[in-house]
Every structure is written in C-alpha cells, then in structure tokens.
Design an enzyme around this catalytic site. Sequence first.
Site, PDB file in Angstrom:
ATOM      1  N   HIS A  34       0.861  -1.189   0.000  1.00  0.00           N
ATOM      2  CA  HIS A  34       0.000   0.000   0.000  1.00  0.00           C
ATOM      3  C   HIS A  34       0.894   1.234   0.000  1.00  0.00           C
ATOM      4  CE1 HIS A  34       1.102   0.218   4.199  1.00  0.00           C
ATOM      5  NE2 HIS A  34       0.544  -0.959   4.460  1.00  0.00           N
ATOM      6  N   HIS A  37       4.137   1.274   2.101  1.00  0.00           N
ATOM      7  CA  HIS A  37       5.258   0.553   1.498  1.00  0.00           C
ATOM      8  C   HIS A  37       5.857   1.369   0.345  1.00  0.00           C
ATOM      9  CE1 HIS A  37       2.670  -2.965   2.922  1.00  0.00           C
ATOM     10  NE2 HIS A  37       3.796  -3.146   3.597  1.00  0.00           N
ATOM     11  N   SER A 185      -2.337   0.247   6.573  1.00  0.00           N
ATOM     12  CA  SER A 185      -1.872  -1.050   7.042  1.00  0.00           C
ATOM     13  C   SER A 185      -2.567  -2.137   6.236  1.00  0.00           C
ATOM     14  CB  SER A 185      -2.202  -1.221   8.526  1.00  0.00           C
ATOM     15  OG  SER A 185      -2.155  -2.597   8.885  1.00  0.00           O
ATOM     16  N   SER A 186      -1.852  -3.206   5.962  1.00  0.00           N
ATOM     17  CA  SER A 186      -2.459  -4.322   5.221  1.00  0.00           C
ATOM     18  C   SER A 186      -3.646  -4.872   6.003  1.00  0.00           C
ATOM     19  CB  SER A 186      -1.435  -5.422   4.996  1.00  0.00           C
ATOM     20  OG  SER A 186      -0.250  -4.869   4.476  1.00  0.00           O
TER      21      SER A 186
END
Length: 278
Positions: A34, A37, A185-186
Amino acid sequence: MKIVRYVSLMQRTSQALQRRKRTLGLVPTMGALHGGHLSLIRRARRENDRVVVSIFVNPLQFGPREDFKRYPKPLARDRSLCSRERVDFLFLPTGHEMVPPGFGSHVEVEGLSDVLCGEFRPGHFRGVATIVLKLLEIARPSRAYFGEKDFQQLTIVRRMASDFNLPVRIIGCPTVREADGLALSSRNAYLDATERAQAPLLHQALSLGARMARRGRAGVEIRRRMREALGPIRDGRIEYARIVDPTTLRETKRPRPGDRVIAAIRIGRTRLIDNVAV
Ligand code: AMP
C-alpha cells in the site's frame, strides 16, 4: 524488474553489485503493498543505485492464534506496483529456504522485545529480528528502510544492527495515513464498515496525547486521557496507550520532545497499532 526466488541468487546479485560499487536499498515487506510501502520504496529509489523489495510473510512472527494463514497475498498486484516504482529486484524467498527444517537460531533483542506489543505477542519480535537479520545478511544492502508506523520494530532493528555491527544504515520513514488519520496497514482490510469508521479514533487519541505532552502534562494523566478518548470504540479493547522513550521504549513520566506516544488496540478481531512523536 528481476524476480529473485532463491537465496543463493540474491546473494550472488548483491555480491556483483558490491564489486561494481553500486549501492543497494532494501525494503523488507510482507506484501499486500500500500501507500506506506510505496513511500519506503520511493525513498530507497532516490537514495540508492539499485532497489530490492522483499516479500516474505514471516511465519516466525505470528502467534499460533494469529492471522498467518489468512494474511492477504495479492502477488500479481504487488509485482506490478513494484515494477511501476522501478524496483530492480523483487526478492520472494520461500518459507522452506528461510526457515528450513531444523532451523534453530534466533535473535533476541533483550529489553525491547518483551514490552509494548511484545507483552501481547510473545515471540513476535524474536521472529521479526531473526528474519530481518537473515534478509540483511542475504541482500547485504547499503541501506534498509523501515516504517515508523511499526516503531517498536524499527527500534529493535536499529538496536540489533548496532549490537551486531551490521554494515547497513537503518532508515526510519514517516507513517503514511489516510485523510482521516488512520495509518495505512495491510490489516485495515479486515475492518468492516463500522469498525473502519471508528478506527481513526486511535490516531486522534495519540495526537491528543502528543499535544498534552507538549503542554508539559504528566505521563499518567496523558495515559488516562488517551484511554478515555479510545473508550467509545464499540467492541474495542486497549492493549496499551502510553508515552515512551524512543530508544529504550520505557515509559516516561515527564514527556520530552522526541518521546513517542504509542498505542495498540483491538477493534473486533483486528489489531491496530500506531504512534506519533511528541
Ligand atoms: P509490513 O509489510 O506490514 O511488514 O510492512 C513493511 C514495512 O512497511 C515496515 O517497515 C512497515 O513499518 C512499513 N509500513 C507499513 N505501514 C506503513 C505506513 N502506513 N507508513 C509507512 N510505513 C509503513
């Protein structure tokens, strides 16, 4: 972009770059990339001749009842994102090579691993430090990029790199947030609509804590006010909310500039962590 699946090939690639005096930036991730990153990747792109992104969902850092099995794995999408960011190498090691049968060595960063998230996720940071050390050893980057979003992880990785004299610069990168303050956040994908609507309260509580700290309020009072601010979350549970020294992660009674306001909460089945600087 070259896909590197084998440890030996990653090692040879990195040795060849070193011989040619090229700098290499490593961005370790667990995938499901995302904007957070991507900010690390872009910084690595600016600061190094070559960039390697690793995607490895590290089994050692998940507890037995955690989300290892259901962790998102959108590999085709991750691959095209990396390629668009002009990543040179996408390192996709297998679990079998990273943690082969009989694997028995672990890194324990004493004093930092068993506080905060470590209290609630026993063994988590031992798993993180062990795999990060392996990735640093395999890729031998000049610089490695970590998000401040996972502040305890960043602190632990810095300590480990210093303790072991690792020839790498650990670079901490600011947290990327949604417009309403929620840190990317994932795991945000796990939140349902009601939970997602309440999630920004975490960042709001931390910001309140930082403001109070700047006004010279005591740690205990800030801690209490942050808990009150998090109170309205339905089906929520606070794991911790406090102000800590950024290097020792010990709670500070009299907050100073540079200290970290840090919290972990659960909303339903999802665990969210975040932090801001005083
Ligand atoms: P993960 O894939 O969750 O292991 O994260 C890989 C790296 O990205 C870690 O260094 C994280 O701290 C960093 N990261 C995750 N979320 C964010 C974010 N919202 N902003 C900046 N960095 C992040």
